[in-house]
Design a protein around this motif. Sequence first.
Motif, mmCIF file in Angstrom:
data_model
loop_
_atom_site.group_PDB
_atom_site.id
_atom_site.type_symbol
_atom_site.label_atom_id
_atom_site.label_comp_id
_atom_site.label_asym_id
_atom_site.label_seq_id
_atom_site.Cartn_x
_atom_site.Cartn_y
_atom_site.Cartn_z
ATOM 1 N N ALA A 32 -11.990 -37.762 -14.951
ATOM 2 C CA ALA A 32 -13.057 -36.936 -15.532
ATOM 3 C C ALA A 32 -13.288 -35.702 -14.669
ATOM 4 N N ALA A 33 -13.278 -35.871 -13.362
ATOM 5 C CA ALA A 33 -13.466 -34.733 -12.463
ATOM 6 C C ALA A 33 -12.349 -33.706 -12.656
ATOM 7 N N ARG A 35 -10.582 -33.241 -15.416
ATOM 8 C CA ARG A 35 -10.783 -32.601 -16.728
ATOM 9 C C ARG A 35 -11.874 -31.537 -16.674
ATOM 10 N N LEU A 36 -12.920 -31.793 -15.874
ATOM 11 C CA LEU A 36 -14.060 -30.883 -15.799
ATOM 12 C C LEU A 36 -13.951 -29.877 -14.650
ATOM 13 N N SER A 37 -12.821 -29.885 -13.958
ATOM 14 C CA SER A 37 -12.577 -28.992 -12.811
ATOM 15 C C SER A 37 -13.635 -29.152 -11.720
ATOM 16 N N VAL A 38 -14.018 -30.392 -11.468
ATOM 17 C CA VAL A 38 -14.984 -30.715 -10.412
ATOM 18 C C VAL A 38 -14.189 -31.171 -9.182
ATOM 19 N N ASP A 79 -17.259 -38.726 -18.139
ATOM 20 C CA ASP A 79 -17.487 -37.292 -18.369
ATOM 21 C C ASP A 79 -18.983 -36.989 -18.474
ATOM 22 N N ALA A 83 -21.301 -34.694 -16.010
ATOM 23 C CA ALA A 83 -22.104 -33.606 -16.578
ATOM 24 C C ALA A 83 -23.554 -33.749 -16.128
#
Length: 107
Positions: A32-33, A35-38, A79, A83
């Motif tokens: 998830a990180a 995918r979210l560019s975290v 995700d 968020a």
Amino acid sequence: MPDGRSLYDALGEGFTLLRLAAGADPAPLLDAAARLSVPMRLLDLSGVAHLRGRYGEDLVLVRPDQHIAWRGGHPAAPDALLARVLGGAPRPAAGVRATGRELAGGG
């Protein structure tokens, strides 16, 4: 820690996911990180027995300011969790107007 460092010295500059139990699966949060560019790194401390008891969960997500953002065994919606940690509120379904009460979780 076994090498004599403080846990805080081992944390990364971004988010750090602590794995405190060998059976814990960090992949959903790490994916998830990505995918979210975290920025997130995994710190596997499953061999340090007393940490699992101290934190009470298998996985611990640490913010860049070294505060715990989340702890648990397996997030149902990684995700959405990220968020939320990043300050995002769940968005209403398309065509639905959210009120302040709904955004605050009051339904």
